[in-house]
Design a protein around this motif. Structure first.
Motif, PDB file in Angstrom:
ATOM      1  N   VAL A  81      -9.767 -25.559  22.063  1.00  0.00           N
ATOM      2  CA  VAL A  81      -8.795 -24.681  21.400  1.00  0.00           C
ATOM      3  C   VAL A  81      -9.517 -24.067  20.213  1.00  0.00           C
ATOM      4  O   VAL A  81     -10.174 -24.782  19.462  1.00  0.00           O
ATOM      5  CB  VAL A  81      -7.563 -25.467  20.898  1.00  0.00           C
ATOM      6  N   TRP A  82      -9.450 -22.766  20.044  1.00  0.00           N
ATOM      7  CA  TRP A  82     -10.130 -22.172  18.895  1.00  0.00           C
ATOM      8  C   TRP A  82      -9.461 -20.869  18.456  1.00  0.00           C
ATOM      9  O   TRP A  82      -8.632 -20.300  19.167  1.00  0.00           O
ATOM     10  CB  TRP A  82     -11.612 -21.947  19.182  1.00  0.00           C
ATOM     11  N   LEU A  83      -9.831 -20.467  17.249  1.00  0.00           N
ATOM     12  CA  LEU A  83      -9.366 -19.193  16.705  1.00  0.00           C
ATOM     13  C   LEU A  83     -10.494 -18.185  16.819  1.00  0.00           C
ATOM     14  O   LEU A  83     -11.646 -18.494  16.501  1.00  0.00           O
ATOM     15  CB  LEU A  83      -8.976 -19.348  15.230  1.00  0.00           C
ATOM     16  N   GLN A  84     -10.176 -16.998  17.262  1.00  0.00           N
ATOM     17  CA  GLN A  84     -11.177 -15.933  17.385  1.00  0.00           C
ATOM     18  C   GLN A  84     -10.882 -14.894  16.300  1.00  0.00           C
ATOM     19  O   GLN A  84      -9.855 -14.221  16.354  1.00  0.00           O
ATOM     20  CB  GLN A  84     -11.048 -15.287  18.763  1.00  0.00           C
ATOM     21  N   PRO A  85     -11.769 -14.779  15.313  1.00  0.00           N
ATOM     22  CA  PRO A  85     -11.480 -13.887  14.185  1.00  0.00           C
ATOM     23  C   PRO A  85     -11.376 -12.421  14.608  1.00  0.00           C
ATOM     24  O   PRO A  85     -12.135 -11.975  15.465  1.00  0.00           O
ATOM     25  CB  PRO A  85     -12.691 -14.079  13.255  1.00  0.00           C
ATOM     26  N   VAL A  86     -10.443 -11.733  14.009  1.00  0.00           N
ATOM     27  CA  VAL A  86     -10.306 -10.290  14.230  1.00  0.00           C
ATOM     28  C   VAL A  86      -9.665  -9.679  12.985  1.00  0.00           C
ATOM     29  O   VAL A  86      -8.711 -10.218  12.437  1.00  0.00           O
ATOM     30  CB  VAL A  86      -9.471 -10.007  15.513  1.00  0.00           C
ATOM     31  N   MET A  87     -10.248  -8.574  12.522  1.00  0.00           N
ATOM     32  CA  MET A  87      -9.673  -7.878  11.365  1.00  0.00           C
ATOM     33  C   MET A  87      -8.506  -7.012  11.866  1.00  0.00           C
ATOM     34  O   MET A  87      -8.620  -6.317  12.871  1.00  0.00           O
ATOM     35  CB  MET A  87     -10.714  -6.979  10.697  1.00  0.00           C
ATOM     36  N   VAL A  88      -7.397  -7.069  11.155  1.00  0.00           N
ATOM     37  CA  VAL A  88      -6.223  -6.308  11.612  1.00  0.00           C
ATOM     38  C   VAL A  88      -5.692  -5.402  10.510  1.00  0.00           C
ATOM     39  O   VAL A  88      -5.861  -5.681   9.319  1.00  0.00           O
ATOM     40  CB  VAL A  88      -5.084  -7.253  12.090  1.00  0.00           C
ATOM     41  N   PRO A  89      -5.035  -4.309  10.912  1.00  0.00           N
ATOM     42  CA  PRO A  89      -4.415  -3.422   9.918  1.00  0.00           C
ATOM     43  C   PRO A  89      -3.220  -4.125   9.277  1.00  0.00           C
ATOM     44  O   PRO A  89      -2.606  -5.001   9.890  1.00  0.00           O
ATOM     45  CB  PRO A  89      -3.944  -2.238  10.751  1.00  0.00           C
ATOM     46  N   LYS A  90      -2.934  -3.739   8.059  1.00  0.00           N
ATOM     47  CA  LYS A  90      -1.745  -4.290   7.392  1.00  0.00           C
ATOM     48  C   LYS A  90      -0.891  -3.137   6.886  1.00  0.00           C
ATOM     49  O   LYS A  90      -1.305  -2.386   5.992  1.00  0.00           O
ATOM     50  CB  LYS A  90      -2.164  -5.206   6.241  1.00  0.00           C
ATOM     51  N   TRP A  91       0.266  -3.020   7.468  1.00  0.00           N
ATOM     52  CA  TRP A  91       1.235  -1.993   7.065  1.00  0.00           C
ATOM     53  C   TRP A  91       2.499  -2.714   6.658  1.00  0.00           C
ATOM     54  O   TRP A  91       2.911  -3.657   7.349  1.00  0.00           O
ATOM     55  CB  TRP A  91       1.472  -1.049   8.252  1.00  0.00           C
ATOM     56  N   VAL A  92       3.056  -2.343   5.519  1.00  0.00           N
ATOM     57  CA  VAL A  92       4.274  -3.037   5.076  1.00  0.00           C
ATOM     58  C   VAL A  92       5.417  -2.038   4.906  1.00  0.00           C
ATOM     59  O   VAL A  92       5.199  -0.891   4.498  1.00  0.00           O
ATOM     60  CB  VAL A  92       4.049  -3.813   3.752  1.00  0.00           C
ATOM     61  N   ARG A  93       6.605  -2.487   5.234  1.00  0.00           N
ATOM     62  CA  ARG A  93       7.778  -1.604   5.203  1.00  0.00           C
ATOM     63  C   ARG A  93       8.278  -1.351   3.790  1.00  0.00           C
ATOM     64  O   ARG A  93       8.781  -0.264   3.484  1.00  0.00           O
ATOM     65  CB  ARG A  93       8.902  -2.231   6.036  1.00  0.00           C
ATOM     66  N   GLY A  94       8.143  -2.361   2.921  1.00  0.00           N
ATOM     67  CA  GLY A  94       8.716  -2.232   1.580  1.00  0.00           C
ATOM     68  C   GLY A  94      10.230  -2.313   1.626  1.00  0.00           C
ATOM     69  O   GLY A  94      10.807  -2.842   2.582  1.00  0.00           O
ATOM     70  N   ALA A  95      10.879  -1.768   0.598  1.00  0.00           N
ATOM     71  CA  ALA A  95      12.346  -1.846   0.515  1.00  0.00           C
ATOM     72  C   ALA A  95      12.990  -1.134   1.700  1.00  0.00           C
ATOM     73  O   ALA A  95      12.393  -0.237   2.298  1.00  0.00           O
ATOM     74  CB  ALA A  95      12.817  -1.228  -0.795  1.00  0.00           C
ATOM     75  N   LYS A  96      14.190  -1.556   2.034  1.00  0.00           N
ATOM     76  CA  LYS A  96      14.920  -0.981   3.162  1.00  0.00           C
ATOM     77  C   LYS A  96      15.082   0.534   2.969  1.00  0.00           C
ATOM     78  O   LYS A  96      15.332   1.015   1.871  1.00  0.00           O
ATOM     79  CB  LYS A  96      16.295  -1.646   3.252  1.00  0.00           C
ATOM     80  N   GLU A  97      14.967   1.248   4.074  1.00  0.00           N
ATOM     81  CA  GLU A  97      15.073   2.693   4.053  1.00  0.00           C
ATOM     82  C   GLU A  97      16.517   3.143   3.813  1.00  0.00           C
ATOM     83  O   GLU A  97      17.456   2.381   4.039  1.00  0.00           O
ATOM     84  CB  GLU A  97      14.576   3.277   5.385  1.00  0.00           C
ATOM     85  N   TYR A  98      16.660   4.388   3.406  1.00  0.00           N
ATOM     86  CA  TYR A  98      17.987   4.936   3.134  1.00  0.00           C
ATOM     87  C   TYR A  98      18.017   6.385   3.586  1.00  0.00           C
ATOM     88  O   TYR A  98      17.041   7.124   3.378  1.00  0.00           O
ATOM     89  CB  TYR A  98      18.292   4.816   1.632  1.00  0.00           C
ATOM     90  N   ALA A  99      19.101   6.796   4.197  1.00  0.00           N
ATOM     91  CA  ALA A  99      19.187   8.179   4.680  1.00  0.00           C
ATOM     92  C   ALA A  99      20.632   8.622   4.775  1.00  0.00           C
ATOM     93  O   ALA A  99      21.530   7.814   5.008  1.00  0.00           O
ATOM     94  CB  ALA A  99      18.535   8.293   6.055  1.00  0.00           C
ATOM     95  N   TYR A 100      20.836   9.904   4.554  1.00  0.00           N
ATOM     96  CA  TYR A 100      22.180  10.455   4.774  1.00  0.00           C
ATOM     97  C   TYR A 100      22.092  11.904   5.227  1.00  0.00           C
ATOM     98  O   TYR A 100      21.085  12.580   5.008  1.00  0.00           O
ATOM     99  CB  TYR A 100      23.062  10.321   3.524  1.00  0.00           C
ATOM    100  N   ILE A 101      23.162  12.320   5.875  1.00  0.00           N
ATOM    101  CA  ILE A 101      23.327  13.728   6.227  1.00  0.00           C
ATOM    102  C   ILE A 101      24.189  14.356   5.142  1.00  0.00           C
ATOM    103  O   ILE A 101      25.217  13.790   4.760  1.00  0.00           O
ATOM    104  CB  ILE A 101      24.046  13.874   7.595  1.00  0.00           C
ATOM    105  N   GLU A 102      23.752  15.516   4.627  1.00  0.00           N
ATOM    106  CA  GLU A 102      24.548  16.220   3.607  1.00  0.00           C
ATOM    107  C   GLU A 102      25.139  17.457   4.252  1.00  0.00           C
ATOM    108  O   GLU A 102      24.393  18.383   4.607  1.00  0.00           O
ATOM    109  CB  GLU A 102      23.650  16.593   2.422  1.00  0.00           C
ATOM    110  N   THR A 103      26.454  17.455   4.439  1.00  0.00           N
ATOM    111  CA  THR A 103      27.083  18.598   5.099  1.00  0.00           C
ATOM    112  C   THR A 103      27.293  19.741   4.111  1.00  0.00           C
ATOM    113  O   THR A 103      26.978  20.888   4.403  1.00  0.00           O
ATOM    114  CB  THR A 103      28.417  18.183   5.736  1.00  0.00           C
ATOM    115  N   THR A 104      27.837  19.403   2.954  1.00  0.00           N
ATOM    116  CA  THR A 104      27.887  20.367   1.850  1.00  0.00           C
ATOM    117  C   THR A 104      27.430  19.591   0.628  1.00  0.00           C
ATOM    118  O   THR A 104      27.527  18.351   0.618  1.00  0.00           O
ATOM    119  CB  THR A 104      29.322  20.907   1.605  1.00  0.00           C
TER     120      THR A 104
END
Lengths: 460, 460
Positions: A81-104
């Motif tokens: 059993v072994w670990l095989q090293p691999v470099m990976v990208p790191k992307w983080v979402r941060g705070a929850k997203e927010y969106a709205y539709i503005e009709t007027t």
């Protein structure tokens, strides 16, 4: 003394004969029975999902999942059993997203969105702009810069409901998510909103990977998915008034690559130790749910294949490896690394089976292999019939095993029932409660049965 | 004038040829596409489950379901829609049941139970007694009156997890629920507790029908189901101390029979109006959930068969009926009545298809018919392959269509994937959220395809 030796020899021969007397039917029956009555896959997944949770590459969850699965494989008494090293990208979402539709001005309607994996964030104050809805890149081209510049492009081509395989429906839509920002950016769009890849109408946004291709930094526009219900709302509002605006704010960030690992375990073959058959899934997941179906299920099923072989006393002729790949979701670094190291080491991989289509009732396999191997599989169909495994077709295998492709290897993918998969895929409801224990265990048994048969009869 | 007539005739012939030019492959494709893109089954089930709810025979829900489905069938423009009167039993649960294990006087542990359908209630103050756990009627017999008299018999044989069809596992256990009171009463038991027919470990008791056979009134002992988790708890506590007691109180009652109805709709056949092919499910359900899988799904799928045939313009040769049976769960009065009236009227039923195994992904059908008809079905297998419908076996059909059995009729049952069915069966979680729209629609399409083929080629 001599008598005792004779008796021992007699029993050794008899028990040897008994093992040999086991038909393939018997062995498959034992495999399924053991998985369904003494399985470990569900317990492992419970831990992975409920004690560790989401496992996006570079996250603490991914790190803990590496440690946990290595520890569990260590307990199985494998040869290595072994670990095989691999470099990976790191992307983080941060705070929850927010969106709205503005009709007027001042009149807004909140909608559910999430940033797409790999996207840049909006400016700190968010983006507010008019919206252009399109169903295809061709439509985008027809509209051109004049109609698109300064606006948010809304890709709203739904998954096609009359396709029986939901993966086909996904395949027909996912370019909007993956390539949408590149295409919209060409015409000066300021952001991209993509209808979630979901056949249901509900309120959950589904994330997933996207690319900027070779766009320069200043051309990289923020991209997010919107829930299918809200995609319908937005589309209807645009029909009523094309001047409405969409506001959205995302807080994601790409950090530096970090060290991670593929987790690998091996039962070394008794006759052909230098011929490798691997079975795997991917250990990373998206960050919104806990990745139970994508791909916690594939991880624990793959581990279970080796555990079942040992439990029922099969001593494989070929070296059988379980490979838990890191970073399938947003980079495929684990799959590429495994193939690269295999090549460096001159390892002869004759078969690679992946489970990455959810933990639902298994229906069969798709294969990417030559006709001789495929015909051999077809000759086994009746063995699988008692377990309602009926689907044996040529087609794709799995993303992680793809880099191993050559003209001799058998690549295969488990094909579970696909109807519910995209209800959960990359969304916050890809969670353990959506897993049925028996369905998961049937999948593990079905994979084990295929590996058993290929090990016994060899590849062509 | 003559020219116009010629032109009209020409177009009439051409369009006739076009209809005939449709291959079976084309028609099946249209059936599936229409069900998946313009289906009504999911909307109907939403109403039945969420606006009406549970539909136990004799309840207001059952009455409203009769009215609603008749109204919906009326809208379809069938040739006939009518209600077929049938008297049904009325059993009511009353107030929620209550039960606990008493380890020592005053020290109690609440457990989840529900009365079995048809059971008498406990006395007003409930029953408290020692418990005898058994796995079979044989074990009960061995223990005999001496060990059982005055005690509660706890039937705890679990569903066998290594059977691939969960219906087989159910079949291997359900005599405990149905016949347990009769058997336990023989030896002087004062009550019966049955492990719920559920392959999962969870907290939900699953009800279902039971009988007292010809036991005199004073021998009828109250019977209830206990959740699988609590069955495990009770069993463990009994192992530790066989003197623990169980208390339970149920409040159910059998009232007088009431008037109800089977709901029937018909498209009258163009060539063989006197040959009937019927498709159905049962309108009644147990009272704990809303009966979405058992058998709301079968009801709306059966209605959808006739709607789809009309929508895509198939004019059947045989008379096709949808029959929504009342009282499958606790009496089968609807199924018996339908067969009785059919016999009285000398109606020649050539086929009866039932959907009563949940709204999950369809896998195929089981058939109870002669070899000629079965071989004809096998000749259609390739037509079903694109829809992953692969299961065509001889076996049971459905309870409601059973009374129509004779040596010519084709009886058939839709066979959906069975893995999740008993997670919900007869329990409070048999609810609409457990239904996947596509799975339901695929089932409706699969049934329609079979009816289309049998109508076109006839039965043997």
């Amino acid at each position: 003394m001599k008598n005792i030796q004779s008796i021992l020899l007699f029993f050794a021969i008899i028990s040897g004969l008994l093992v040999h007397a086991q038909t393939d039917e018997d062995v498959l029956k034992t495999i399924y029975k053991t998985s369904l009555t003494q399985g470990e896959s569900y317990n492992w997944l419970n831990h992975l999902s409920n004690q560790i949770g989401s496992r996006l590459s570079g996250s603490l969850g991914a790190e803990r999942a590496v440690a946990y699965t290595k520890e569990e494989l260590d307990k199985l008494g494998l040869d290595k059993v072994w670990l095989q090293p691999v470099m990976v990208p790191k992307w983080v979402r941060g705070a929850k997203e927010y969106a709205y539709i503005e009709t007027t001005p001042g009149k807004t309607n909140t909608v559910n969105i999430c940033a797409l994996g790999g996207s840049v964030a909006t400016p700190a104050l968010g983006i507010k702009a008019q919206v252009v809805e399109v169903k295809s890149f061709e439509e985008l081209e027809t509209l051109g810069t004049e109609k698109i510049e300064g606006k948010i492009v809304f890709f709203n081509r739904p998954m096609q409901p009359d396709l029986i395989s939901t993966f086909d429906a996904y395949g027909g839509c996912v370019n909007q998510r993956y390539q949408g920002a590149v295409e919209a950016s060409k015409y000066g769009a300021v952001g991209v909103i993509v209808r979630s890849m979901n056949l249901r109408l509900d309120d959950l946004p589904h994330t997933g990977s996207m690319t900027y291709g070779d766009l320069p930094v200043e051309k990289r526009i923020p991209s997010a998915a919107i829930s299918t219900n809200d995609a319908e709302v937005l589309s209807t509002m645009l029909e009523l008034n094309k001047n409405i605006k969409l506001y959205f704010k995302t807080n994601c960030k790409k950090l530096k690559d970090v060290q991670s690992y593929n987790v690998i375990g091996e039962i070394t073959g008794s006759q052909f130790p230098d011929k490798y058959m691997i079975v795997g899934g991917h250990l990373d997941s998206w960050d919104l749910g806990d990745g139970s179906h994508d791909d916690g299920a594939g991880v624990v099923q793959s581990m279970e294949v080796l555990r079942l072989l040992k439990t029922i006393g099969v001593k494989p002729k070929h070296s059988i490896r379980v490979v838990l790949f890191m970073n399938e979701e947003n980079g495929l670094r684990g799959g590429n690394k495994y193939a690269e190291v295999a090549k460096q080491n001159g390892e002869n991989h004759v078969l690679a089976l992946e489970s990455d289509a959810g933990g639902f009732t298994p229906r069969g396999f798709s294969f990417d292999c030559n006709d001789a191997n495929f015909n051999q599989v077809l000759s086994w169909q009746n063995l699988f019939k008692p377990y309602l495994i009926h689907y044996f077709e040529k087609g794709g295998s799995g993303a992680d095993v793809g880099p191993l492709k050559n003209d001799r290897i058998v690549l295969a993918g488990l094909r579970p029932d696909s109807q519910r998969y995209f209800d959960h895929h990359h969304a916050s409801n890809d969670t353990f409660d959506a897993i049925n224990k028996r369905e998961l265990e049937l999948g593990a048994a079905t994979m084990t049965a295929l590996i058993y048969l290929f090990d016994k009869y060899g590849t062509k």
